[in-house]
Enzyme design. Structure first.
Site, short mmCIF file in Angstrom:
data_model
loop_
_atom_site.label_atom_id
_atom_site.label_comp_id
_atom_site.label_asym_id
_atom_site.label_seq_id
_atom_site.Cartn_x
_atom_site.Cartn_y
_atom_site.Cartn_z
N HIS A 104 38.98 68.02 50.07
CA HIS A 104 39.84 67.14 50.85
C HIS A 104 40.82 66.43 49.93
O HIS A 104 40.75 66.55 48.71
CB HIS A 104 38.99 66.11 51.61
CG HIS A 104 38.27 65.14 50.70
ND1 HIS A 104 37.16 65.48 49.97
CD2 HIS A 104 38.52 63.83 50.41
CE1 HIS A 104 36.74 64.43 49.27
NE2 HIS A 104 37.56 63.41 49.51
N HIS A 106 43.68 62.66 49.95
CA HIS A 106 44.06 61.41 50.62
C HIS A 106 45.51 61.05 50.32
O HIS A 106 46.06 61.47 49.31
CB HIS A 106 43.22 60.22 50.12
CG HIS A 106 41.77 60.49 49.92
ND1 HIS A 106 40.87 60.49 50.94
CD2 HIS A 106 41.05 60.73 48.79
CE1 HIS A 106 39.66 60.74 50.47
NE2 HIS A 106 39.74 60.89 49.16
N GLU A 110 41.87 57.50 44.79
CA GLU A 110 40.42 57.27 44.91
C GLU A 110 39.83 56.93 43.55
O GLU A 110 39.98 57.68 42.59
CB GLU A 110 39.74 58.52 45.47
CG GLU A 110 38.21 58.46 45.49
CD GLU A 110 37.60 59.73 46.06
OE1 GLU A 110 38.00 60.12 47.18
OE2 GLU A 110 36.74 60.35 45.39
N HIS A 149 40.29 67.42 45.95
CA HIS A 149 39.08 67.30 45.16
C HIS A 149 37.84 67.49 46.04
O HIS A 149 37.93 67.59 47.26
CB HIS A 149 39.02 65.94 44.45
CG HIS A 149 39.14 64.77 45.39
ND1 HIS A 149 40.36 64.32 45.87
CD2 HIS A 149 38.20 63.95 45.93
CE1 HIS A 149 40.17 63.29 46.65
NE2 HIS A 149 38.87 63.04 46.72
N HIS A 281 38.58 30.72 36.91
CA HIS A 281 39.71 31.57 36.52
C HIS A 281 40.45 32.01 37.77
O HIS A 281 40.03 31.74 38.90
CB HIS A 281 39.22 32.80 35.74
CG HIS A 281 38.42 33.76 36.58
ND1 HIS A 281 37.12 33.50 36.98
CD2 HIS A 281 38.74 34.97 37.12
CE1 HIS A 281 36.67 34.50 37.70
NE2 HIS A 281 37.64 35.41 37.82
N HIS A 283 43.40 35.48 39.05
CA HIS A 283 44.05 36.73 38.68
C HIS A 283 45.50 36.70 39.16
O HIS A 283 45.76 36.60 40.36
CB HIS A 283 43.31 37.92 39.29
CG HIS A 283 41.87 37.98 38.87
ND1 HIS A 283 41.47 38.50 37.65
CD2 HIS A 283 40.75 37.53 39.49
CE1 HIS A 283 40.16 38.40 37.56
NE2 HIS A 283 39.69 37.82 38.65
N GLU A 288 41.49 40.41 44.40
CA GLU A 288 40.26 40.93 43.80
C GLU A 288 39.30 41.39 44.89
O GLU A 288 39.02 40.66 45.84
CB GLU A 288 39.59 39.84 42.95
CG GLU A 288 38.25 40.24 42.36
CD GLU A 288 37.63 39.13 41.51
OE1 GLU A 288 36.43 39.24 41.18
OE2 GLU A 288 38.33 38.15 41.19
N HIS A 327 38.66 30.63 41.30
CA HIS A 327 37.30 30.89 41.75
C HIS A 327 36.35 30.98 40.57
O HIS A 327 36.77 31.09 39.42
CB HIS A 327 37.22 32.18 42.58
CG HIS A 327 37.71 33.41 41.87
ND1 HIS A 327 39.04 33.66 41.63
CD2 HIS A 327 37.04 34.49 41.36
CE1 HIS A 327 39.18 34.82 41.01
NE2 HIS A 327 37.97 35.34 40.82
N GLU A 341 34.43 43.92 39.72
CA GLU A 341 35.69 43.33 40.16
C GLU A 341 36.73 44.44 40.16
O GLU A 341 36.87 45.14 39.16
CB GLU A 341 36.17 42.24 39.20
CG GLU A 341 35.21 41.10 38.96
CD GLU A 341 35.75 40.13 37.91
OE1 GLU A 341 36.80 40.42 37.30
OE2 GLU A 341 35.11 39.09 37.69
#
Length: 392
Positions: A104, A106, A110, A149, A281, A283, A288, A327, A341
């Site tokens: 398949h 996408h 992935e 894949h 911290h 991002h 996230e 957070h 994460e």
């Protein structure tokens, strides 16, 4: 008429009540799911520092419907289950020994993390260069968008699939069986150069997952392409990567700097020991998306204007943090907390509150926060992603 139920003994110490240590709240004598209340203590009794409303930042794979097939199963958490998760979607999949996630591709890239067992992955790129490899616990793979894949279990195995689009659904991918089932046989005959009756045994609908035979070794299965192998490997052995070690745990970071093919997903594997926490911290470059592997913890997310909420997490849960929201994550259990994460980005990036304060003129920090010398002198100029509580 309501069925009679056994009354809840509200004086039982094992039955939590929505009463905070400062006396706020009252006993809950109505219908309730006590197990869920026990599993979510910081939603049931929020810390006094929580304030305001934040969208739900937690969803458990245990609440996601299973798709069961001969050869394995799958379930997904997308924007439909966790509406705030617009950047990333996740799929939890298991295959039997010989079970195959059919050939398949996408529209999305992935990224995958092997949770247990071993599997074989194959792929072919747009230039006819192919790839085959076996993966085991702690290994990753990444297939760019549009690269065809397959995945096959060498033994019972389970893995996490991550896609760089929250609207993705694993159940609406582009599969080889589905396409051929919806292509006229005369077209297939012309395409492959064989008689139409050669396609009489093709599946009449999408196969998705099926039970096959356990394949032989990579060497015995490898097909030699006249164009060679893919120039960048689709596999990365994350657990063989040296961690950033700290007294309270460790972090392994993987992005395009050390896994070059991974252009749209960056990640960190975080270990937090009991009595430790992921430091305060944020991002700056992406939302996230988290997946909790073992243990239990809690995360408080701050989005500004006096708004902060705390959520509880345990193995199998997915968490989410909007980009630039402050957070921290605490280990609230007695065993090691492991989680992933993940970010829709080619590079991992975080801003440490402690480091920011340490590298800002001391008088400015002092006047802004009315901070004393004990706090100011303890600030760290180097980033320490996982910290231990004093005295632990």
């Amino acid at each position: 008429m309501l069925l009679e139920q056994q009354p809840i003994n509200h004086e039982d110490r094992n039955v939590p009540q929505p009463i905070r240590s400062d006396g706020a709240g009252a006993i809950d004598t109505g219908p309730r799911n006590i197990i869920r209340d026990i599993q979510n203590p910081n939603i049931f009794v929020p810390p006094v520092t929580d304030e305001g409303m934040i969208p739900n930042l937690r969803f458990s794979f245990s609440d996601a419907p299973m798709k069961l097939d001969h050869g394995g199963w799958s379930r997904e958490i997308t924007v439909r289950q966790l509406p705030i998760s617009t950047a990333i979607a996740g799929v939890n999949m298991s295959l039997t020994a010989g079970g195959v996630r059919e050939l398949h591709w996408h529209k999305q890239a992935e990224w995958a993390y092997m949770l247990l067992g071993r599997a074989r992955i194959t792929a072919v790129d747009q230039d006819g260069r192919n790839f085959i490899a076996d993966v085991g616990p702690g290994d990753l793979w990444y297939f760019p968008a549009g690269i065809p894949h397959s995945i096959q279990g060498l033994e019972h195995c389970e893995f996490l699939l991550v896609f760089d689009d929250g609207n993705f659904s694993e159940f609406s991918t582009l599969t080889i069986s589905d396409w051929l089932a919806h292509t006229p046989k005369d077209v297939l005959s012309a395409n492959f150069g064989v008689p139409e009756n050669a396609f009489n045994s093709l599946p009449s609908e999408q196969v998705y997952i099926y039970q096959g035979n356990v394949p032989g070794s990579v060497a015995s299965e490898d097909i030699q392409s006249p164009y060679g192998k893919v120039p960048m490997t689709f596999k990365h052995e994350l657990l063989n990567q040296p961690p950033i070690q700290m007294p309270g745990g460790s972090v392994r970071i993987v992005d395009s700097s050390n896994f070059p093919i991974s252009k749209t997903i960056a990640a960190a594997l975080v270990q937090i020991e009991p009595g430790a926490m992921r430091e305060l911290h944020w991002h700056p470059n992406s939302d996230e998306w988290q997946y909790y592997l073992t243990g239990q913890g809690r995360m408080t997310v701050f989005i500004g204007n006096g708004t902060a909420r705390t959520f509880d997490y345990r193995a199998g849960d997915v968490g989410y943090v909007p980009s630039n929201a402050g957070h921290y994550i605490q280990n609230t259990g007695t065993e090691t907390l492991w989680f992933l994460e993940m970010f829709k980005s080619n590079r991992y990036a975080d801003v440490s509150l402690n480091q920011w304060m340490a590298l800002t003129p001391k008088e400015l920090v002092q006047s802004n926060l009315n901070a004393g010398s004990v706090m100011l002198d303890s600030l760290r100029k180097k980033k320490v992603p996982v910290v231990k509580y004093p005295g632990t």
